[in-house]
Scaffold this motif. Sequence first.
Motif, mmCIF file in Angstrom:
data_model
loop_
_atom_site.group_PDB
_atom_site.id
_atom_site.type_symbol
_atom_site.label_atom_id
_atom_site.label_comp_id
_atom_site.label_asym_id
_atom_site.label_seq_id
_atom_site.Cartn_x
_atom_site.Cartn_y
_atom_site.Cartn_z
ATOM 1 N N TYR A 161 -7.226 63.506 -19.423
ATOM 2 C CA TYR A 161 -7.957 64.889 -18.742
ATOM 3 C C TYR A 161 -8.560 63.780 -17.761
ATOM 4 N N LEU A 162 -8.180 64.457 -16.713
ATOM 5 C CA LEU A 162 -9.136 63.982 -15.255
ATOM 6 C C LEU A 162 -10.434 63.543 -15.618
ATOM 7 N N SER A 163 -11.367 62.187 -15.478
ATOM 8 C CA SER A 163 -12.298 62.296 -14.965
ATOM 9 C C SER A 163 -12.936 62.269 -16.499
ATOM 10 N N THR A 164 -11.883 61.367 -17.304
ATOM 11 C CA THR A 164 -12.026 60.709 -18.744
ATOM 12 C C THR A 164 -11.537 59.843 -19.116
ATOM 13 N N ASP A 165 -12.237 59.002 -20.081
ATOM 14 C CA ASP A 165 -11.459 57.238 -20.468
ATOM 15 C C ASP A 165 -9.553 57.478 -20.757
ATOM 16 N N ALA A 166 -8.896 57.346 -20.206
ATOM 17 C CA ALA A 166 -7.691 57.607 -20.584
ATOM 18 C C ALA A 166 -6.902 56.128 -20.338
ATOM 19 N N GLY A 167 -8.146 54.771 -21.214
ATOM 20 C CA GLY A 167 -7.282 53.414 -21.645
ATOM 21 C C GLY A 167 -5.923 53.315 -22.325
ATOM 22 N N THR A 168 -6.078 54.101 -23.197
ATOM 23 C CA THR A 168 -4.800 54.264 -24.384
ATOM 24 C C THR A 168 -3.835 54.797 -24.060
ATOM 25 N N TYR A 169 -3.981 55.551 -22.176
ATOM 26 C CA TYR A 169 -2.598 56.255 -21.962
ATOM 27 C C TYR A 169 -1.883 55.305 -21.371
ATOM 28 N N LYS A 170 -0.304 56.131 -21.054
ATOM 29 C CA LYS A 170 0.509 54.867 -20.818
ATOM 30 C C LYS A 170 0.582 54.861 -19.063
ATOM 31 N N SER A 171 0.278 55.699 -18.559
ATOM 32 C CA SER A 171 0.232 55.403 -17.428
ATOM 33 C C SER A 171 -1.044 55.937 -16.563
ATOM 34 N N TYR A 172 -1.765 55.978 -15.256
ATOM 35 C CA TYR A 172 -3.084 56.699 -15.121
ATOM 36 C C TYR A 172 -2.935 58.474 -13.723
ATOM 37 N N TRP A 173 -3.628 58.821 -14.255
ATOM 38 C CA TRP A 173 -3.570 60.098 -14.132
ATOM 39 C C TRP A 173 -4.417 60.540 -12.761
ATOM 40 N N LYS A 174 -4.265 60.784 -11.487
ATOM 41 C CA LYS A 174 -5.139 61.233 -10.945
ATOM 42 C C LYS A 174 -4.708 62.685 -10.434
ATOM 43 N N LEU A 175 -5.228 63.090 -9.848
ATOM 44 C CA LEU A 175 -5.856 64.504 -9.040
ATOM 45 C C LEU A 175 -4.519 65.333 -9.063
ATOM 46 N N LYS A 176 -4.014 64.456 -7.994
ATOM 47 C CA LYS A 176 -2.246 65.282 -7.303
ATOM 48 C C LYS A 176 -1.821 65.418 -8.894
ATOM 49 N N ASP A 177 -1.636 64.502 -9.614
ATOM 50 C CA ASP A 177 -0.775 64.708 -10.828
ATOM 51 C C ASP A 177 -1.259 65.931 -11.706
ATOM 52 N N TYR A 178 -2.573 66.207 -11.836
ATOM 53 C CA TYR A 178 -3.164 67.595 -12.629
ATOM 54 C C TYR A 178 -2.581 68.440 -12.004
ATOM 55 N N LEU A 179 -2.394 68.579 -10.704
ATOM 56 C CA LEU A 179 -2.739 69.883 -9.867
ATOM 57 C C LEU A 179 -0.959 69.854 -9.478
ATOM 58 N N ASP A 180 -0.374 68.978 -9.843
ATOM 59 C CA ASP A 180 1.575 69.377 -10.505
ATOM 60 C C ASP A 180 1.875 69.976 -11.175
ATOM 61 N N VAL A 181 0.603 69.893 -12.426
ATOM 62 C CA VAL A 181 1.583 70.096 -13.903
ATOM 63 C C VAL A 181 0.652 71.477 -13.639
ATOM 64 N N LEU A 182 -0.339 71.957 -12.879
ATOM 65 C CA LEU A 182 -0.566 73.389 -13.513
ATOM 66 C C LEU A 182 1.086 74.776 -12.568
ATOM 67 N N ARG A 183 2.260 73.870 -12.173
ATOM 68 C CA ARG A 183 3.595 74.268 -11.928
ATOM 69 C C ARG A 183 3.926 74.745 -13.753
ATOM 70 N N VAL A 184 4.124 74.488 -14.330
ATOM 71 C CA VAL A 184 4.316 74.236 -15.979
ATOM 72 C C VAL A 184 3.729 75.728 -15.888
ATOM 73 N N LEU A 185 2.613 76.509 -15.069
ATOM 74 C CA LEU A 185 1.615 77.888 -15.447
ATOM 75 C C LEU A 185 2.162 78.902 -14.702
ATOM 76 N N ASP A 186 2.861 78.433 -14.277
ATOM 77 C CA ASP A 186 3.334 79.820 -13.013
ATOM 78 C C ASP A 186 4.523 80.567 -14.057
ATOM 79 N N GLY A 187 4.189 81.435 -13.967
ATOM 80 C CA GLY A 187 5.409 82.456 -15.175
ATOM 81 C C GLY A 187 5.877 82.410 -16.854
ATOM 82 N N THR A 188 4.623 81.522 -17.207
ATOM 83 C CA THR A 188 4.958 80.751 -18.170
ATOM 84 C C THR A 188 4.309 81.073 -19.435
ATOM 85 N N LYS A 189 4.562 81.692 -20.359
ATOM 86 C CA LYS A 189 3.901 80.972 -21.897
ATOM 87 C C LYS A 189 3.015 79.663 -21.855
ATOM 88 N N TYR A 190 2.103 79.901 -22.279
ATOM 89 C CA TYR A 190 1.196 78.367 -22.718
ATOM 90 C C TYR A 190 0.202 78.163 -22.994
#
Length: 275
Positions: free
Chosen positions: A194-223
């Motif tokens: 999640y953006l703006s929540t503690d992600a300290g135990t995850y492998k990598s750090y996520w920025k706003l650009k990363d979250y926006l990139d993920v939205l491409r997965v939702l384009d025309g798919t079931k999700y």
Amino acid sequence: MESKKKIFTTAPLPFMGQKRKFLKQFKPALESYSPTATYVDMFGGSGLLSHTVKSIYPDAKVIYNDFDNYRERLENINNTNVLISDLRLILKDYPKDSKITGLVRDEVIERIRIADEQGYVDYITLSSSILFSMKYVLAFEYLEKETLYNCVRQSNYDASGYLDGLEVVCLCYKELFAKYKDLPNVVFLVDPPYLSTDAGTYKSYWKLKDYLDVLRVLDGTKYFYFTSNKSSIIELCDWIETKTPMSNPFTGATTATMNATINFNASYTDIMIYK
């Protein structure tokens, strides 16, 4: 007689961000999806969503993307149980939930040091037994500086059968999406850190650009897409739709929410959107 397979309603080992509280809404929402679809858990985390889908739809193909290597923690669960059992013995006469100090603290630290030198220590699971609630460390050098508390688990962890039937991979979500995006009858489970929540135990750090990139997965798919009100992603997509030529990937989707409590004075709203 064949024994009944255990169905987990929570991840067998602690994992920040697991969807255990959302299962009551996730399970009925699955009823509108195919029992023989391919379900691709893009950000598998603890694997709880993958496990749940497989338990409800045993004939479905379920791909669990274990990018955070949760599988390694499960494979070492016996070592974790031995270590925590020894700590339980050290602390058997120590008050529950109280600060661990003095010679007893020294003994706890020494036992963990030995385990660390001998090989693998699951510091995330260990943290839940000897650190203040919701606090985690990832290595011994950080643990030995922390204030310790006697919150030791009183029973062993068990992950028997948890990953049975799942196809486990470890890929960048973009590579995984490219592999399945053009295949028929595919449902994507999309639960990024999640953006703006503690992600300290995850492998990598996520920025706003990363979250926006993920939205491409939702384009025309079931999700199924998971976020929180702290990310403002939904509001951003509404703005994009009204202010730019781009479309909103959430148009026509169903939204479910749940209040999540961090501690006695902090909370946020978890959001599940599915289409």
